[in-house]
Design an enzyme around this catalytic site. Sequence first.
Site, mmCIF file in Angstrom:
data_model
loop_
_atom_site.group_PDB
_atom_site.id
_atom_site.type_symbol
_atom_site.label_atom_id
_atom_site.label_comp_id
_atom_site.label_asym_id
_atom_site.label_seq_id
_atom_site.Cartn_x
_atom_site.Cartn_y
_atom_site.Cartn_z
ATOM 1 N N GLU A 1 -7.887 3.172 9.637
ATOM 2 C CA GLU A 1 -7.486 4.715 9.541
ATOM 3 C C GLU A 1 -8.390 5.513 10.301
ATOM 4 O O GLU A 1 -9.565 4.903 10.767
ATOM 5 C CB GLU A 1 -7.420 5.083 7.943
ATOM 6 N N HIS B 1 -16.253 -3.318 6.214
ATOM 7 C CA HIS B 1 -16.071 -2.044 6.561
ATOM 8 C C HIS B 1 -16.596 -1.638 7.656
ATOM 9 O O HIS B 1 -18.030 -1.404 7.435
ATOM 10 C CB HIS B 1 -15.896 -1.224 5.211
ATOM 11 N N ARG C 1 -13.290 14.172 10.543
ATOM 12 C CA ARG C 1 -14.195 15.126 9.760
ATOM 13 C C ARG C 1 -15.633 14.294 10.017
ATOM 14 O O ARG C 1 -15.471 13.343 10.407
ATOM 15 C CB ARG C 1 -14.208 15.253 8.243
ATOM 16 N N GLY D 1 -8.618 5.367 -0.818
ATOM 17 C CA GLY D 1 -9.787 5.229 -1.634
ATOM 18 C C GLY D 1 -9.596 4.113 -2.662
ATOM 19 O O GLY D 1 -9.986 4.242 -3.669
ATOM 20 N N GLY D 2 -8.655 3.111 -2.158
ATOM 21 C CA GLY D 2 -8.456 2.006 -3.416
ATOM 22 C C GLY D 2 -7.404 2.401 -4.442
ATOM 23 O O GLY D 2 -6.979 1.479 -4.932
ATOM 24 N N LYS E 1 -18.835 4.052 -1.235
ATOM 25 C CA LYS E 1 -19.614 3.497 -0.524
ATOM 26 C C LYS E 1 -21.022 3.789 -1.151
ATOM 27 O O LYS E 1 -21.339 4.905 -1.576
ATOM 28 C CB LYS E 1 -19.798 4.091 0.965
ATOM 29 N N GLU F 1 -12.086 3.958 11.426
ATOM 30 C CA GLU F 1 -12.359 2.875 10.565
ATOM 31 C C GLU F 1 -11.621 1.510 10.814
ATOM 32 O O GLU F 1 -10.306 1.836 11.247
ATOM 33 C CB GLU F 1 -11.884 3.272 9.180
ATOM 34 N N LYS G 1 0.741 -1.176 0.004
ATOM 35 C CA LYS G 1 -0.074 -0.048 -0.023
ATOM 36 C C LYS G 1 0.959 1.530 -0.105
ATOM 37 O O LYS G 1 1.811 1.251 0.627
ATOM 38 C CB LYS G 1 -0.925 0.051 1.296
ATOM 39 N N ARG H 1 -27.387 6.026 -0.774
ATOM 40 C CA ARG H 1 -26.829 6.776 -1.519
ATOM 41 C C ARG H 1 -27.352 7.151 -3.002
ATOM 42 O O ARG H 1 -27.147 6.083 -3.674
ATOM 43 C CB ARG H 1 -25.213 7.205 -1.564
#
Lengths: 164, 455
Positions: B287, B207, B291, B163-164, B235, B273, B157, B337
């Site tokens: 992580e 997740h 916010r 975000g992938g 998501k 997370e 990583k 969403r």
Amino acid sequence: MDLTPDDVRDVLRVLDSSGLDELHLELADLTLTVRREGATGWTAEQQVLRRPVVESGAAVAAEPERPRAAVPEGMVAVHPPLVGTFYRAPQPGAPPFVEVGDGVGEDTVVGIVETMKMMTPVHAGVRGTVVEVRAGNGELTGTDAVLLVVDPARDATGPVEGSR
Amino acid sequence: MRIRRLLVANRGEIAARVVRTCSRLGIESVLAASDADLDSLPARLADRVVRLGPAPAAQSYLDPAAVVRAARSVGADAVHPGYGFLSENPALARACADAGIVFVGPTVESLQAVGDKLTARSHAVAAGLPVVPGGEAGDLASARAVAAEVGYPLLVKAVGGGGGRGMKLVRSAGELPRTLDLAVSEAAAAFGDPRVYLERYVASGRHVEVQVLGDGTRAVALGDRDCSVQRRYQKLFEEAPAPLLPAGVHAEMAAAALALATHLRYRGLGTVELLYDRERRTSYFLEMNARIQVEHPVTEMVTGLDLVAEQLAVAEGLPLRIRQEDVVVTGHAVECRVNAEDWAHDFRPSPGRIDRVVLPVGDGIRVDTHVQGGSVVPPHYDSLLAKLVVHGRDRADALARARAALDLLRIDGVTTTVPVHRALLDDPEFAAGGVDTAFFERFLRTRHPDLVEVS
């Protein structure tokens, strides 16, 4: 100001007990239509009419309307597949996908359009030679914008670069 | 310091959401809008609007100097950054502090502590949190040493990724040298930071995340959420609480999140997370997001709290108003969403003019949106149109009510992801609960192959 979700629920309670199926409210700043949907459901359609109070000095820069630009007789215009920001290269600092004089095939990637943070490749859609690049890197382009102009009569000889 | 005038330095549904809490609390809201958003619904809802800059985000929503200029020009005493854009950028927090303006978010130190993945990981370890086995790989020798501990398959990583992006799978020891080289050079090119680290590859993970709120001294955990339904790390559907976890896991995750928040002396709203390994039945720190999150309403529904109001209170320097024992999770909440995307064409974006918006209303139903009839969805920003949030007695009740509410929701003029949510809510595996992050792509491929474009 608009009605809060609590206000709307208060309206619903009144309606529910009244047997009415629809209520239309018109206030100075907004309209609201509440409707009964089936046995238990309700919907609301709200329109906030109030104009934004924009601080002075704020110029609203309207997106310039670009007329569908003409291309010379016999030439083919390449348009973006959807409205977005046009990029000529795969990443900043990298050489552009194509330059004037390059041969292209239908599937040649000639740029990228970024729309809503998603990247979509732009394919030439025609076989020929690039004779003009009209859209600048980073320019917002509508679906009728001319990104580049291809001369289909000047077919590139040999294998077309970047065909994939 | 009491906040009287708040600059909302964001757009879309979160801007409308923050403005709503301001009007409830009697705080004057000033929306900082780009030229593309000067006539948006949030602009009509805010008390006032100040121009932030041109439509491209780099020149408006992503420019800390422009935000501080806007705040000064209207005499705002605080800036709410929303999510995304500059919300976790220490430069904005610092610029606000220099200008004597309250930044509604954590301290610069906290933003830096959790903004860098490796630093965040070491803070988590220091706070006693379990992390996915792995470690930094400065060179091939150290990578081999880490790999020997975590085993294969593993992930390389990029520290600067997220975000992938910047993630590579290594199946066996033979692949390590080549993939490591590639990952380092790609990370340097893509993120301007060549650092990479190795992590065990969790074959089936969920997740899950814990909402925390701190005042710099004390912190509370406000329950957990599950956000495993994702497509390309975006998501689509979230719920609270996370369903079907073994007894004790909710409490373990809350304790872990609190330990980290306390260790950081965290002030503000944040999300820890975690990756829940379905095979090993244990969770690891991934992580921390410093916010408010898109999916915060599911937590508000089950706790009855207004998280923006709490966020403003701790930003004012007030001590926490909530004690841990007061936090009670009631029922189950879900969020769909609704994006301006065409799922039948590989989720292709669909900006444009909205003709009509009809929303379901009723007890336990909430729709956070920034569009109404006549709104224009510009191509410059993300595709989120609305969040349908539904609260039920339990998960089955919430899903059934969400299904009924979806049928009443209409956003005409652009193509939306409403149909994908209908199909999702009708799916038996999803309805059973506890799906992993690979579920949704599998669902599209196997149950709806007609809707996946061959590319």
